[in-house]
Design a protein around this motif. Structure first.
Motif, PDB file in Angstrom:
ATOM      1  N   THR A  47       0.827  -1.206   0.000  1.00 23.98           N
ATOM      2  CA  THR A  47       0.000   0.000   0.000  1.00 23.98           C
ATOM      3  C   THR A  47       0.859   1.253   0.000  1.00 23.98           C
ATOM      4  O   THR A  47       0.520   2.255  -0.640  1.00 23.98           O
ATOM      5  N   PHE A 153     -11.478  -2.064  -4.578  1.00 24.61           N
ATOM      6  CA  PHE A 153     -11.093  -3.138  -3.668  1.00 24.61           C
ATOM      7  C   PHE A 153     -10.548  -4.300  -4.495  1.00 24.61           C
ATOM      8  O   PHE A 153     -10.703  -4.344  -5.717  1.00 24.61           O
ATOM      9  N   TRP A 189      -8.658  -6.295   0.293  1.00 25.26           N
ATOM     10  CA  TRP A 189      -7.981  -4.995   0.408  1.00 25.26           C
ATOM     11  C   TRP A 189      -8.899  -3.927  -0.152  1.00 25.26           C
ATOM     12  O   TRP A 189      -9.450  -4.087  -1.240  1.00 25.26           O
ATOM     13  N   ARG A 190      -9.085  -2.834   0.621  1.00 26.63           N
ATOM     14  CA  ARG A 190      -9.877  -1.699   0.145  1.00 26.63           C
ATOM     15  C   ARG A 190      -8.974  -0.484   0.023  1.00 26.63           C
ATOM     16  O   ARG A 190      -8.111  -0.261   0.869  1.00 26.63           O
ATOM     17  N   ASN A 191      -9.172   0.295  -1.008  1.00 29.24           N
ATOM     18  CA  ASN A 191      -8.274   1.399  -1.313  1.00 29.24           C
ATOM     19  C   ASN A 191      -8.377   2.484  -0.232  1.00 29.24           C
ATOM     20  O   ASN A 191      -9.439   3.073  -0.035  1.00 29.24           O
ATOM     21  N   PRO A 192      -7.269   2.783   0.479  1.00 35.31           N
ATOM     22  CA  PRO A 192      -7.319   3.825   1.507  1.00 35.31           C
ATOM     23  C   PRO A 192      -7.057   5.226   0.969  1.00 35.31           C
ATOM     24  O   PRO A 192      -7.053   6.184   1.749  1.00 35.31           O
ATOM     25  N   SER A 200     -12.261   7.863   0.990  1.00 30.59           N
ATOM     26  CA  SER A 200     -11.639   6.756   0.274  1.00 30.59           C
ATOM     27  C   SER A 200     -12.617   5.596   0.146  1.00 30.59           C
ATOM     28  O   SER A 200     -13.656   5.550   0.815  1.00 30.59           O
ATOM     29  N   ALA A 202     -12.032   2.673   1.242  1.00 30.87           N
ATOM     30  CA  ALA A 202     -12.028   2.008   2.547  1.00 30.87           C
ATOM     31  C   ALA A 202     -13.054   2.626   3.485  1.00 30.87           C
ATOM     32  O   ALA A 202     -13.740   1.923   4.235  1.00 30.87           O
ATOM     33  N   GLU A 203     -13.202   3.962   3.440  1.00 29.57           N
ATOM     34  CA  GLU A 203     -14.173   4.647   4.292  1.00 29.57           C
ATOM     35  C   GLU A 203     -15.593   4.423   3.800  1.00 29.57           C
ATOM     36  O   GLU A 203     -16.514   4.176   4.600  1.00 29.57           O
ATOM     37  N   ALA A 206     -16.697   0.873   4.636  1.00 26.94           N
ATOM     38  CA  ALA A 206     -16.542   0.419   6.022  1.00 26.94           C
ATOM     39  C   ALA A 206     -17.819  -0.188   6.614  1.00 26.94           C
ATOM     40  O   ALA A 206     -17.752  -1.221   7.284  1.00 26.94           O
ATOM     41  N   ASP A 238      -9.979   0.305   9.222  1.00 32.39           N
ATOM     42  CA  ASP A 238      -8.782  -0.095   8.508  1.00 32.39           C
ATOM     43  C   ASP A 238      -9.143  -0.396   7.050  1.00 32.39           C
ATOM     44  O   ASP A 238     -10.211  -0.003   6.571  1.00 32.39           O
ATOM     45  N   TYR A 239      -8.281  -1.095   6.340  1.00 34.02           N
ATOM     46  CA  TYR A 239      -8.550  -1.349   4.930  1.00 34.02           C
ATOM     47  C   TYR A 239      -8.203  -2.784   4.530  1.00 34.02           C
ATOM     48  O   TYR A 239      -8.171  -3.117   3.350  1.00 34.02           O
TER      49      TYR A 239
END
Length: 317
Positions: A47, A153, A189-192, A200, A202-203, A206, A238-239
């Motif tokens: 990342t 993701f 995995w989610r893009n932060p 993002s 990830a947000e 969530a 988190d992500y």
């Protein structure tokens, strides 16, 4: 707990999602958690490189577009950038994240932050802040005048690992004896990184609930094999999300007919409405952890990523 329709589920029901008993047993195993910690450390390093590469691609694309635009349009670029900085669908998703009842961290699976050792926290932050060297970006996507696509993701398979004897250390292996405990990990995995100046991926994702499944094929008979189906879970903070799964190795194959098995991992994000990308996918990358010695003059096959290949293993009697 099972949720069949997330759209009608309450926030409390989503927050109360818990792993099934088999997943809870796996998460209590220190050997399983060690593999998960190693995966988190690797994704943290990836990342950090991704952040640097993506920023550089964006900067070069923006510079190229700015230079190619007529002079009278350049003055309007800041306003246009602000116009696209936050789409309505992302604003709605952000509001959903900020809802008070969504602030509670779901305790269904260990978060990536919980899996990181305390002494890894500062080095990880320093690693992300470190400017990458020229060689780090040699494999970057070719520079073009268009903005790089935003990856929301990704899903990756990790394993399999076998337990050679009860309580023994986990070993990477794709040829296993029937009755052995064999484990596979689904890594999400989610893009932060910020999307268009807003939250993002990830947000945004969530509070969403996901379902991971492993669908297998018995190649001897070309019939369905065992299905790996842990309970649905909420992404949470988190992500990174890692889900351990046990691959059944029973029944015993016939003597002289070992059973080759292919496993395809899928993920479905449940209850997502229109206005966002297709929220489902399959693992197009498989981290194969075993070392295969060289043969007939060919070099060793080192542990690493395999592209567009399902997880393949062989069960013998």
């Amino acid at each position: 707990m099972s949720i069949t329709d997330v759209r009608t589920a309450t926030h409390q029901q989503i927050a109360d999602l818990q792993p099934n008993q088999e997943t809870r047993d796996l998460l209590a195993d220190d050997r399983i958690r060690q593999v998960m910690r190693e995966a988190v450390a690797g994704l943290d390093r990836y990342t950090a490189q991704y952040r640097q590469k993506y920023r550089e691609l964006q900067e070069r694309a923006a510079h190229a577009q700015f230079q190619a635009a007529p002079e009278q349009q350049r003055a309007h670029d800041p306003a246009r950038a602000a116009e696209y900085s936050r789409g309505p669908e992302y604003s709605r998703a952000a509001e959903q994240i900020r809802a008070p009842e969504q602030q509670r961290a779901a305790q269904q699976l260990p978060t990536a932050e919980q899996l990181r050792a305390p002494e890894q926290q500062q080095p990880r932050m320093a690693e992300q802040a470190r400017p990458l060297q020229r060689g780090d970006l040699q494999a970057a996507t070719p520079m073009t005048p268009t903005n790089p696509p935003y990856l929301w993701f990704d899903l990756m398979a990790l394993g399999p690992y076998r337990e050679p004897y009860f309580g023994g250390p986990l070993q990477p292996a794709r040829v296993v004896h029937y009755g052995e405990n064999v484990y596979l990990f689904a890594v999400l995995w989610r893009n932060p990184m910020s999307l268009l100046g807003g939250p993002s991926a990830a947000e945004v994702m969530a509070p969403f609930v996901y379902q991971v499944r492993g669908v297998s094929v018995e190649l001897n008979s070309v019939t369905p094999g065992p299905t790996l189906s842990p309970s649905p879970a909420a992404f949470g903070p988190d992500y990174i999300n890692i889900i351990p799964m046990r691959i059944p190795t029973d029944p015993r194959p016939a003597e002289g007919r070992p059973r080759p098995l292919e496993i395809h991992l899928t993920v479905d994000i449940l209850g997502v409405g229109v206005g966002l990308p297709p929220f489902a996918g399959f693992a197009s990358r498989w981290y194969r952890p075993d070392l295969q010695p060289g043969f007939l003059g060919f070099p060793d096959l080192l542990p690493g990523i395999v592209e567009e290949t399902p997880v393949r293993m062989l069960i013998y009697s």
